[in-house]
Write an enzyme that holds these catalytic residues in place. Structure first.
Site, PDB file in Angstrom:
ATOM      1  CD  GLU A 292      -6.255   5.084 -11.703  1.00  0.00           C
ATOM      2  OE1 GLU A 292      -7.120   4.942 -12.460  1.00  0.00           O
ATOM      3  OE2 GLU A 292      -4.805   5.059 -11.526  1.00  0.00           O
TER       4      GLU A 292
ATOM      5  N   PRO B 136      -3.522  -2.025  -0.730  1.00  0.00           N
ATOM      6  CG  PRO B 136      -1.404  -2.806  -2.338  1.00  0.00           C
ATOM      7  CD  PRO B 136      -2.484  -2.597  -1.724  1.00  0.00           C
ATOM      8  CG  ASN B 137       2.670  -0.860   1.803  1.00  0.00           C
ATOM      9  OD1 ASN B 137       2.610  -1.739   2.254  1.00  0.00           O
ATOM     10  ND2 ASN B 137       2.553  -1.262   0.353  1.00  0.00           N
TER      11      ASN B 137
ATOM     12  NE  ARG C  49       3.413   3.807   1.589  1.00  0.00           N
ATOM     13  CZ  ARG C  49       2.726   3.348   0.470  1.00  0.00           C
ATOM     14  NH1 ARG C  49       1.407   3.461   0.620  1.00  0.00           N
ATOM     15  NH2 ARG C  49       3.555   3.244  -0.760  1.00  0.00           N
TER      16      ARG C  49
ATOM     17  CB  ALA D 248       1.935  -1.217  -4.985  1.00  0.00           C
TER      18      ALA D 248
ATOM     19  CG  ASN E 136      -4.826   4.811  -3.070  1.00  0.00           C
ATOM     20  OD1 ASN E 136      -3.984   4.172  -4.277  1.00  0.00           O
ATOM     21  ND2 ASN E 136      -4.714   5.723  -2.351  1.00  0.00           N
TER      22      ASN E 136
ATOM     23  CE1 TYR F 114       1.940   7.552  -1.178  1.00  0.00           C
ATOM     24  CE2 TYR F 114       4.158   7.350  -0.007  1.00  0.00           C
ATOM     25  CZ  TYR F 114       2.819   7.450  -1.510  1.00  0.00           C
ATOM     26  OH  TYR F 114       3.465   6.208  -2.744  1.00  0.00           O
TER      27      TYR F 114
ATOM     28  NE  ARG G 162       5.964   8.910  -5.889  1.00  0.00           N
ATOM     29  CZ  ARG G 162       5.721   8.468  -5.141  1.00  0.00           C
ATOM     30  NH1 ARG G 162       4.264   7.962  -4.807  1.00  0.00           N
ATOM     31  NH2 ARG G 162       5.927   7.101  -4.449  1.00  0.00           N
TER      32      ARG G 162
ATOM     33  CG  HIS H 112      -2.838   7.023  -7.004  1.00  0.00           C
ATOM     34  ND1 HIS H 112      -2.786   6.258  -7.194  1.00  0.00           N
ATOM     35  CD2 HIS H 112      -4.325   7.246  -9.563  1.00  0.00           C
ATOM     36  CE1 HIS H 112      -3.137   4.864  -7.939  1.00  0.00           C
ATOM     37  NE2 HIS H 112      -3.782   5.912  -8.662  1.00  0.00           N
TER      38      HIS H 112
END
Ligand code: DQA
Length: 142
Positions: A93, A5-6, A13, A72, A69, A18, A102, A95
């Site tokens: 995985e 998502p996103n 964004r 969320a 990725n 990012y 964060r 990111h």
């Protein structure tokens, strides 16, 4: 390569986190690297948890490796973890940001414990490192 998502909003964004490159830029770059390495890559993005679960399940018999990725959903989704655990396809995985520096809710991942490896905080380069790493690993094991 599966993006959650996103990540369709890459480039606009929160660019300070990012970066300014778009999802299309990322996909084009990974396709180039895949060509160089002589492997096939399929790029998929979805904002929907169930779609990602379906995509993971459907990769069962036609995919050597997943670069994921989950956005969320990394921090929330038992369903995505169960899908990954239920198929015999290794995954990395990824990111873009360093999730560990964060907010605390980003520190936990439901996926890391069953991933072959985790790449965090290398920006979009992390995907390329993951692709190169996956191909090396597969070549070593075959
Ligand atoms: C992310 C980190 C997640 O915490 C966040 O929800 C994302 C992107 C990253 O690539 O840094 O959507 O997975």
């Amino acid at each position: 390569m599966l993006n959650g998502p996103n990540l369709n909003l890459l480039g606009t964004r929160e660019p300070e986190i990012y970066g300014k490159e778009t999802l299309k830029d990322l996909e084009n770059n990974l396709k180039k690297v895949a060509d160089e390495l002589d492997v096939n890559i399929e790029c998929y993005q979805s904002n929907h948890e169930g779609d990602l679960v379906d995509k993971i399940q459907n990769s069962r018999n036609n995919t050597d490796f997943i670069l994921l990725n989950a956005g969320a959903y990394t921090h929330t989704s038992v369903a995505i973890r169960d899908a990954l655990a239920g198929i015999d396809v290794p995954f990395y995985e990824i990111h873009i940001s360093n999730v560990h520096k964060r907010e605390e809710f980003r520190h936990n991942s439901y996926l890391s414990a069953i991933a072959v490896g985790v790449i965090v905080g290398f920006g979009l380069d992390g995907y390329e490192y993951a692709l190169r790493g996956a191909v090396r690993l597969l070549n070593r094991n075959h």
